[in-house]
Design a protein around this motif. Structure first.
Motif, PDB file in Angstrom:
ATOM      1  N   VAL A 170     -21.942   7.073 -49.232  1.00 56.39           N
ATOM      2  CA  VAL A 170     -22.605   7.034 -47.931  1.00 56.39           C
ATOM      3  C   VAL A 170     -21.691   6.274 -46.971  1.00 56.39           C
ATOM      4  CG1 VAL A 170     -24.523   6.047 -46.625  1.00 56.39           C
ATOM      5  CG2 VAL A 170     -24.964   7.184 -48.813  1.00 56.39           C
ATOM      6  N   THR A 171     -21.372   6.882 -45.859  1.00 51.67           N
ATOM      7  CA  THR A 171     -20.594   6.172 -44.833  1.00 51.67           C
ATOM      8  C   THR A 171     -21.332   6.244 -43.498  1.00 51.67           C
ATOM      9  OG1 THR A 171     -19.281   8.055 -44.117  1.00 51.67           O
ATOM     10  CG2 THR A 171     -18.412   6.806 -45.968  1.00 51.67           C
ATOM     11  N   VAL A 172     -21.196   5.203 -42.726  1.00 53.22           N
ATOM     12  CA  VAL A 172     -21.858   5.126 -41.420  1.00 53.22           C
ATOM     13  C   VAL A 172     -20.912   4.432 -40.447  1.00 53.22           C
ATOM     14  CG1 VAL A 172     -23.971   4.455 -40.207  1.00 53.22           C
ATOM     15  CG2 VAL A 172     -24.016   4.695 -42.682  1.00 53.22           C
ATOM     16  N   ASP A 173     -20.850   4.966 -39.243  1.00 51.49           N
ATOM     17  CA  ASP A 173     -20.111   4.286 -38.171  1.00 51.49           C
ATOM     18  C   ASP A 173     -21.041   3.297 -37.485  1.00 51.49           C
ATOM     19  OD1 ASP A 173     -17.927   5.824 -38.710  1.00 51.49           O
ATOM     20  OD2 ASP A 173     -18.178   7.162 -36.987  1.00 51.49           O
ATOM     21  N   THR A 174     -20.615   2.056 -37.401  1.00 52.58           N
ATOM     22  CA  THR A 174     -21.368   1.053 -36.641  1.00 52.58           C
ATOM     23  C   THR A 174     -20.371   0.340 -35.728  1.00 52.58           C
ATOM     24  OG1 THR A 174     -21.121  -0.947 -38.007  1.00 52.58           O
ATOM     25  CG2 THR A 174     -22.717   0.700 -38.768  1.00 52.58           C
ATOM     26  N   PRO A 175     -20.846  -0.245 -34.641  1.00 50.48           N
ATOM     27  CA  PRO A 175     -19.895  -0.928 -33.747  1.00 50.48           C
ATOM     28  C   PRO A 175     -19.403  -2.237 -34.374  1.00 50.48           C
ATOM     29  CG  PRO A 175     -22.152  -1.191 -32.953  1.00 50.48           C
ATOM     30  CD  PRO A 175     -22.227  -0.293 -34.158  1.00 50.48           C
ATOM     31  N   LEU A 201     -32.515  -3.322 -34.277  1.00 49.15           N
ATOM     32  CA  LEU A 201     -31.568  -2.329 -34.803  1.00 49.15           C
ATOM     33  C   LEU A 201     -32.130  -0.922 -34.576  1.00 49.15           C
ATOM     34  CD1 LEU A 201     -30.355  -4.146 -38.073  1.00 49.15           C
ATOM     35  CD2 LEU A 201     -29.202  -4.058 -35.855  1.00 49.15           C
ATOM     36  N   ALA A 202     -33.161  -0.551 -35.336  1.00 47.66           N
ATOM     37  CA  ALA A 202     -33.803   0.750 -35.090  1.00 47.66           C
ATOM     38  C   ALA A 202     -35.121   0.815 -35.857  1.00 47.66           C
ATOM     39  CB  ALA A 202     -32.898   1.896 -35.517  1.00 47.66           C
ATOM     40  N   THR A 224     -35.253   2.288 -39.481  1.00 43.28           N
ATOM     41  CA  THR A 224     -34.780   1.578 -40.677  1.00 43.28           C
ATOM     42  C   THR A 224     -35.941   1.305 -41.615  1.00 43.28           C
ATOM     43  OG1 THR A 224     -35.087  -0.590 -39.640  1.00 43.28           O
ATOM     44  CG2 THR A 224     -32.889   0.379 -39.472  1.00 43.28           C
ATOM     45  N   PHE A 278     -31.499   3.881 -49.232  1.00 40.17           N
ATOM     46  CA  PHE A 278     -30.441   4.162 -48.241  1.00 40.17           C
ATOM     47  C   PHE A 278     -30.435   3.074 -47.167  1.00 40.17           C
ATOM     48  CE2 PHE A 278     -31.236   8.707 -49.579  1.00 40.17           C
ATOM     49  CZ  PHE A 278     -30.011   8.890 -50.191  1.00 40.17           C
ATOM     50  N   THR A 279     -31.640   2.717 -46.675  1.00 40.53           N
ATOM     51  CA  THR A 279     -31.705   1.738 -45.600  1.00 40.53           C
ATOM     52  C   THR A 279     -31.187   0.383 -46.085  1.00 40.53           C
ATOM     53  OG1 THR A 279     -33.098   1.546 -43.614  1.00 40.53           O
ATOM     54  CG2 THR A 279     -33.943   0.481 -45.568  1.00 40.53           C
ATOM     55  N   ILE A 310     -27.340   0.631 -46.339  1.00 46.59           N
ATOM     56  CA  ILE A 310     -26.696   0.731 -45.017  1.00 46.59           C
ATOM     57  C   ILE A 310     -26.837  -0.590 -44.252  1.00 46.59           C
ATOM     58  CG2 ILE A 310     -26.830   1.858 -42.756  1.00 46.59           C
ATOM     59  CD1 ILE A 310     -27.514   4.491 -44.294  1.00 46.59           C
ATOM     60  N   LEU A 311     -28.038  -1.173 -44.262  1.00 49.02           N
ATOM     61  CA  LEU A 311     -28.231  -2.446 -43.552  1.00 49.02           C
ATOM     62  C   LEU A 311     -27.322  -3.524 -44.122  1.00 49.02           C
ATOM     63  CD1 LEU A 311     -32.124  -2.614 -43.124  1.00 49.02           C
ATOM     64  CD2 LEU A 311     -30.423  -2.401 -41.300  1.00 49.02           C
ATOM     65  N   MET A 347     -23.643  -2.988 -43.296  1.00 50.56           N
ATOM     66  CA  MET A 347     -23.304  -3.358 -41.918  1.00 50.56           C
ATOM     67  C   MET A 347     -23.377  -4.874 -41.718  1.00 50.56           C
ATOM     68  SD  MET A 347     -25.018  -2.056 -38.352  1.00 50.56           S
ATOM     69  CE  MET A 347     -26.432  -3.149 -38.392  1.00 50.56           C
ATOM     70  N   TRP A 353     -24.421  -9.448 -31.816  1.00 51.80           N
ATOM     71  CA  TRP A 353     -25.257  -8.283 -31.506  1.00 51.80           C
ATOM     72  C   TRP A 353     -26.484  -8.703 -30.702  1.00 51.80           C
ATOM     73  CZ3 TRP A 353     -25.111  -3.174 -31.308  1.00 51.80           C
ATOM     74  CH2 TRP A 353     -26.312  -2.473 -31.233  1.00 51.80           C
TER      75      TRP A 353
END
Lengths: 495, 495
Positions: A58-63, A305-306, A309, A338-339, A342-343, A346, A358
């Motif tokens: 799993v890959t995710v782009d985050t700032p 965040l969102a 999530t 997954f959440t 990913i959390l 990041m 942030w």
């Protein structure tokens, strides 16, 4: 948890519900201690093998911190060196220390949440709140809606009463109603709860006292009220006196802003705060005054965040957390894997300081939005009949209108502000501006004997209220909406 | 839902709980219809802007249909042309038809689940089950544990009774106990529920009849029983007669296998079934007999994809689904957005046929595992005292031992099979083999007057039971575990 010199929380187990008291730990789970022993052929658990999970990498782009000017950019438009790339493998042997591997998070797991992520949140909690007792703990939830439902199941029985702000989050009230709980309003002003009024109300209480106070102290929904620290402390003491739990539902805690400056030239969005200034600017949570362990804080990534999530957490004394774990084992089980991967992927890469960056950027963005809404209110809303204070937290602005100044208040609306409020709402929609009438947030529809109704002054009897938001829409839309709604108000009040 | 010629389900709303009947839809939600009108300045909702979500371009490696020989390989080791690469952008404008963009799934959403994913599941449901009425519907859950909790809240009040298999999933029983529900066992044999015994039990029922029957008809936990279709139909008729709902908890439905072949040479794992043969091999679910709309099917990706997806769904008549939506709006809200985007990204690329390929491969893998466990049982377990049938579904094997053949059954164990069972469990652990004693799954600890205890034959009075699994461990470990446990049994029974 973190500081050994602090005292333990009080034993408040008498406040648990019948449901919470009845839960046992199962024999089956006790057998699972043997799973860790590699010498044992453990044929105990009905788990699929991780090699059967059809997911990997799993890959995710985050700032990338410090985010300056990137927060409202689409992450997709950022350059490579402005990105924090999260990559989570399935196999633990390919995972680094910034990873929660999918083989772990996609398997049946601990209801409390994956340990590394929980540890990050504990460290964050220690940084933000100074909890005066030792044995506090944290468990994961799937968001504050889930947490609130679990709190009610853990502390209330059908027929019990609870307290909440007289205007409150309607979904929270509905949740309580569903469980046959009576929701009794507590008096507020534009900043929040009034400690003396609360004490008075509880002194005059008839029958069994309410089990808990549900409150949104920071950026209250719907009023936008932000309770000053000394009021929080005073409310805490009232609840202590009457042996009531405080549930602080705090999704908007990190949407705190500085005071609104009318003078646009005095605003400075470019100069971001440093970490210390930011941390010092945050209002003290109820946790800070919680010598007893009677505060349950509901926290969430939904607003910072969102929402999707679906990850939040409860902070409370460990004996309560243990009861939540037993409940969650037979309800939500645990938040999505997954959440969690990913959390953690990041946040561990950002670090605590990156997460603060942030939040500081988010504060700036919300300040710009709040300022836009307040500029529109100042510009369009007639002050002869309308009153508001500029919010310093959250997503909402709230204003009251004096219905008695409406030329037909008595003749057409029977001097009932709720009727006029609904009429203005409908006229607003016709004029293409939708703000929510205050009555939809009233908890007092369920005030009933034997409790006395809240005291209402003569002036309050003709007040109507509206809630707007500056969060969900661009500033131009807020300006349009306020302008159009003010047109309706001025027309109807013949101003 | 899909076929216009079918009749509507019966109105069974009298079976709803007090909690479910009391839920209302909120005014606030009604205002949200205006959100879709771009001419309205909608200042109604407290949502963060998707541009504030710090996530974009989620990618996941998944295997590519038809998966031959890849299912137990680490996805990471597959070649590029063996992969289905899932890529989900945030922005809808960059999303293809195989995507649920993150801007949608990470925002507050419909509690029922993202529409494209639900549509995929409805299409799948139509392919697998032939539901005889028209107005069935589906809502998302965060897994069957959540679904079962929601079912209890929707149909039972504290003090109500429900029925379940006399050995059942202990977590489901605990969930009911927590809600103050009485869990009454129904008689089973090694294949599952006995319709005549169930009818007899309900004919002799004292007081208010149970609201529902909780059952795991396929690969039952713990017995591994797989109910033949004609028995399901007979049980359905009994429940119809007594106006009882059937809750079929079916996580193992797609872990169905062909009959066990003792002759290893007769096994053929290489020749995979075609789709038609596979579909025809599946046992009819209760949904197939559900002319009334009294079946609620709990389905989940936990056992066929991964538990950490925390995504499941309920199939039931639409009036019930609507009540679940109202409950979920104030409890779980909606399943995690990452999981919905990733699941849909994978399933939409695989297509319905690709998903069938996955299930057919999974059947092969579980057949190999089941066969390994049965080979071990045949090889080691003494048939003089032990009896079992080879499971044709699920993750578990189950066997009974005749305690009366133990030389000290009366003198040492007071002729109590539960005591001997626990003793053998402990001796097993000492000999490095852990299987779970049957008593930990018994629901009958809560059988209480006025209901009669289940009839027990003389032979049954000395039976003990154990559950093993072949799912969670490699076949060699199953072999080791059965061998070591059989050693203990033979030693203790002096065989």
């Amino acid at each position: 948890m973190t500081s050994d010199n602090k005292p333990l929380a009080k034993d408040l187990s008498h406040l648990l519900s019948t449901e919470a008291k009845s839960r046992k730990e199962s024999n089956l789970k006790a057998a699972f201690v043997y799973k860790a022993d590699p010498s044992i052929a453990f044929l105990g658990g009905g788990l699929p093998l991780p090699s059967f999970f059809p997911f990997d990498n799993v890959t995710v782009d985050t700032p990338k911190p410090p985010f300056k000017n990137t927060i409202i950019a689409d992450v997709n438009s950022l350059k490579e060196d402005e990105l924090t790339k999260v990559h989570v493998p399935k196999d633990p042997s390919r995972a680094g220390k910034t990873d929660l591997p999918l083989a772990q998070t996609l398997q049946y797991g601990l209801s409390g949440g994956a340990q590394s992520l929980i540890d990050f949140i504990k460290e964050h909690t220690t940084m933000i709140h100074n909890i005066p007792y030792k044995n506090w703990d944290i468990c994961a939830t799937t968001g504050n809606t889930n947490a609130w439902d679990s709190v009610l199941r853990t502390f209330t029985n059908p027929g019990d009463s609870i307290l909440c702000e007289e205007f409150s989050f309607s979904s929270a009230i509905e949740c309580a109603h569903g469980q046959q709980i009576k929701v009794i309003p507590a008096k507020v002003d534009l900043e929040g709860l009034l400690p003396d009024a609360l004490d008075e109300q509880l002194n005059n209480w008839v029958g069994a006292k309410p089990k808990l106070l549900y409150t949104i102290p920071t950026g209250q929904n719907p009023t936008g009220g932000n309770m000053p620290a000394d009021r929080r402390e005073a409310v805490y003491k009232v609840c202590q006196k009457h042996d009531i739990l405080i549930i602080e539902d705090e999704p908007y805690y990190f949407l705190q802003m500085d005071e609104f400056k009318q003078d646009q030239a005095a605003r400075n969005y470019e100069q971001l705060e440093d970490h210390d200034t930011f941390l010092k600017s945050l209002v003290a949570s109820y946790l800070n005054f919680d010598t007893d362990g009677r505060v349950l804080r509901l926290d969430s990534y939904s607003k910072v965040l969102a929402p999707g999530t679906r990850f939040g957490w409860i902070v409370a004394q460990d004996t309560f957390i243990e009861r939540f774990l037993r409940l969650h084992e037979v309800s939500i089980q645990f938040p999505c894997g997954f959440t969690q991967s990913i959390l953690y992927g990041m946040l561990s890469r950002w670090g605590q300081t990156g997460y603060l960056d942030w939040l500081i950027n988010l504060k700036k963005e919300y300040s710009i939005k709040r300022d836009g809404a307040m500029d529109a209110m100042e510009k369009y809303m007639p002050k002869e009949i309308a009153e508001w204070i500029a919010p310093t937290a959250g997503m909402f602005f709230w204003f009251q209108i004096d219905g008695s100044k409406h030329p037909e208040f008595a003749s057409k609306f029977n001097s009932d502000p709720a009727k006029l409020e609904l009429y203005l709402y409908e006229q607003g929609v016709k004029n293409k501006a939708l703000l929510i009438p205050g009555q939809w947030f009233r908890s007092e529809d369920v005030t009933e004997p034997p409790q006395k109704p809240l005291p209402v002054t003569e002036a309050e009897k003709s007040l109507l209220f509206f809630r707007g938001t500056y969060a969900a829409v661009p500033t131009e839309t807020v300006d349009d909406g306020v302008k159009r709604f003010a047109e309706v108000v001025k027309r109807e009040f013949q101003l």
